[in-house]
Design a protein around this motif. Structure first.
Motif, PDB file in Angstrom:
ATOM      1  N   GLY A 138       0.835  -1.196   0.000  1.00  0.00           N
ATOM      2  CA  GLY A 138       0.000   0.000   0.000  1.00  0.00           C
ATOM      3  C   GLY A 138       0.868   1.243   0.000  1.00  0.00           C
ATOM      4  N   SER A 139       0.311   2.352  -0.471  1.00  0.00           N
ATOM      5  CA  SER A 139       1.129   3.564  -0.617  1.00  0.00           C
ATOM      6  C   SER A 139       1.589   4.092   0.748  1.00  0.00           C
ATOM      7  CB  SER A 139       0.393   4.636  -1.411  1.00  0.00           C
ATOM      8  OG  SER A 139      -0.696   5.115  -0.691  1.00  0.00           O
ATOM      9  N   GLU A 140       0.777   3.900   1.800  1.00  0.00           N
ATOM     10  CA  GLU A 140       1.214   4.364   3.127  1.00  0.00           C
ATOM     11  C   GLU A 140       2.444   3.600   3.594  1.00  0.00           C
ATOM     12  OE1 GLU A 140       0.417   7.072   4.705  1.00  0.00           O
ATOM     13  OE2 GLU A 140      -0.863   7.443   2.977  1.00  0.00           O
ATOM     14  N   GLU A 141       2.416   2.306   3.324  1.00  0.00           N
ATOM     15  CA  GLU A 141       3.517   1.432   3.705  1.00  0.00           C
ATOM     16  C   GLU A 141       4.809   1.868   2.989  1.00  0.00           C
ATOM     17  OE1 GLU A 141       3.426  -3.456   4.280  1.00  0.00           O
ATOM     18  OE2 GLU A 141       1.914  -2.413   3.105  1.00  0.00           O
ATOM     19  N   ILE A 142       4.659   2.178   1.701  1.00  0.00           N
ATOM     20  CA  ILE A 142       5.820   2.585   0.907  1.00  0.00           C
ATOM     21  C   ILE A 142       6.337   3.946   1.384  1.00  0.00           C
ATOM     22  CG2 ILE A 142       6.657   3.084  -1.421  1.00  0.00           C
ATOM     23  CD1 ILE A 142       4.226   1.278  -2.379  1.00  0.00           C
ATOM     24  N   ALA A 185      10.366   7.374   3.958  1.00  0.00           N
ATOM     25  CA  ALA A 185      10.711   8.357   4.988  1.00  0.00           C
ATOM     26  C   ALA A 185      11.861   7.869   5.865  1.00  0.00           C
ATOM     27  CB  ALA A 185       9.479   8.667   5.839  1.00  0.00           C
ATOM     28  N   SER A 186      12.046   6.556   5.933  1.00  0.00           N
ATOM     29  CA  SER A 186      13.094   5.978   6.783  1.00  0.00           C
ATOM     30  C   SER A 186      14.423   5.850   6.019  1.00  0.00           C
ATOM     31  CB  SER A 186      12.656   4.609   7.297  1.00  0.00           C
ATOM     32  OG  SER A 186      12.738   3.639   6.245  1.00  0.00           O
ATOM     33  N   LYS A 246      12.691   8.038  -3.555  1.00  0.00           N
ATOM     34  CA  LYS A 246      11.401   8.696  -3.745  1.00  0.00           C
ATOM     35  C   LYS A 246      10.398   7.673  -4.263  1.00  0.00           C
ATOM     36  CE  LYS A 246      13.491  13.123  -4.645  1.00  0.00           C
ATOM     37  NZ  LYS A 246      13.902  14.111  -5.634  1.00  0.00           N
ATOM     38  N   TYR A 247       9.148   7.896  -3.957  1.00  0.00           N
ATOM     39  CA  TYR A 247       8.083   7.019  -4.440  1.00  0.00           C
ATOM     40  C   TYR A 247       7.295   7.786  -5.487  1.00  0.00           C
ATOM     41  CZ  TYR A 247       3.646   4.417  -4.314  1.00  0.00           C
ATOM     42  OH  TYR A 247       2.513   3.711  -4.648  1.00  0.00           O
ATOM     43  N   LYS A 248       7.319   7.283  -6.716  1.00  0.00           N
ATOM     44  CA  LYS A 248       6.708   8.047  -7.809  1.00  0.00           C
ATOM     45  C   LYS A 248       6.343   7.092  -8.935  1.00  0.00           C
ATOM     46  CE  LYS A 248       7.910  11.874 -10.888  1.00  0.00           C
ATOM     47  NZ  LYS A 248       9.049  12.594 -11.466  1.00  0.00           N
ATOM     48  N   GLY A 261       2.437  -5.114 -10.462  1.00  0.00           N
ATOM     49  CA  GLY A 261       1.851  -3.815 -10.792  1.00  0.00           C
ATOM     50  C   GLY A 261       2.185  -2.722  -9.800  1.00  0.00           C
ATOM     51  N   GLY A 262       3.277  -2.870  -9.087  1.00  0.00           N
ATOM     52  CA  GLY A 262       3.645  -1.818  -8.137  1.00  0.00           C
ATOM     53  C   GLY A 262       4.839  -2.218  -7.298  1.00  0.00           C
ATOM     54  N   VAL A 263       4.985  -1.533  -6.162  1.00  0.00           N
ATOM     55  CA  VAL A 263       6.138  -1.753  -5.293  1.00  0.00           C
ATOM     56  C   VAL A 263       5.831  -2.877  -4.301  1.00  0.00           C
ATOM     57  CG1 VAL A 263       7.627  -0.674  -3.558  1.00  0.00           C
ATOM     58  CG2 VAL A 263       6.864   0.649  -5.538  1.00  0.00           C
TER      59      VAL A 263
END
Lengths: 96, 96
Positions: free
Chosen positions: B6-10, B15-16, B21-23, B76-78
Motif C-alpha cells: 500500500g502507498s502508506e507502507e511505501i 521516509a526511513s 522517492k516514491y513516484k 503492478g507496483g512496489v
C-alpha cells in the motif's frame, strides 16, 4: 567545439546505419541481448569506448535491452563526435 | 507473486531511507559520483546484487549520475522485493 550537423546530414548517416534513429536532437539506438548479464557486459564495453573518446552516451538499461542516446550538449545537437562514437560502438559490438 | 504494498507502507519506508522517492508506482533514487567511470563501477556492483536477487532495476546512466527505478512489474507496483533490493544496494554502496 564540434560543429552541429544539419538534419539532412544526420538523416543521410542514419539511413546508412542499422538501428540508429534521429530524434530530439540526438541519435538513439536500442540493443537487445539474451540476458541482463549481457546488457551489463555491453555497458562495460561501451564505457571503455566512451572513455577513450572522452564522449559519453546516455545509457538506459532495461533488463535485456540497452538504449543509447548520443548528442553533443555543448553544441546543442548531433556532431561528428556523436557519429564517430556510434560507429565505434557498433564496430566493437559487431566484432564480438 | 509478491504482494503489492500500500502507498502508506511505501511512504513510511521512503521516509526511513536516504534519497529514495516514491513516484509512478516505483521507487527511485539518483546517485551522484565523481566521474563516469565511478558510475560504471556502481552499475557493475548493483548488477551483481540484482542477479543474486533475480530482481533488476531500471538503470539510467547520465555521465556522473545514475538513476535507479525499482518496481515489480508482475505485481503492478512496489513490493517487499523492491524494498529489499533497494536496501541491499544502499548497504553495499555505503560499505565502499
Amino acid at each position: 567545439m564540434a560543429k552541429k550537423l544539419g538534419s539532412e546530414e544526420i538523416k543521410t548517416w542514419v539511413a546508412s546505419q542499422s538501428g540508429w534513429k534521429y530524434k530530439g536532437n540526438a541519435i538513439r539506438k536500442e540493443y537487445k541481448f539474451p540476458s541482463f548479464r549481457d546488457s551489463i557486459v555491453f555497458v562495460n564495453r561501451i564505457a571503455s569506448i566512451a572513455d577513450d573518446l572522452n564522449h559519453h552516451p546516455d545509457i538506459d538499461v532495461r533488463y535485456d535491452k540497452v538504449l543509447l542516446t548520443i548528442t553533443t550538449h555543448d553544441s546543442g545537437g548531433v556532431t561528428e563526435k556523436d557519429l564517430s562514437l556510434a560507429g565505434k560502438i557498433d564496430f566493437a559490438t559487431s566484432a564480438r
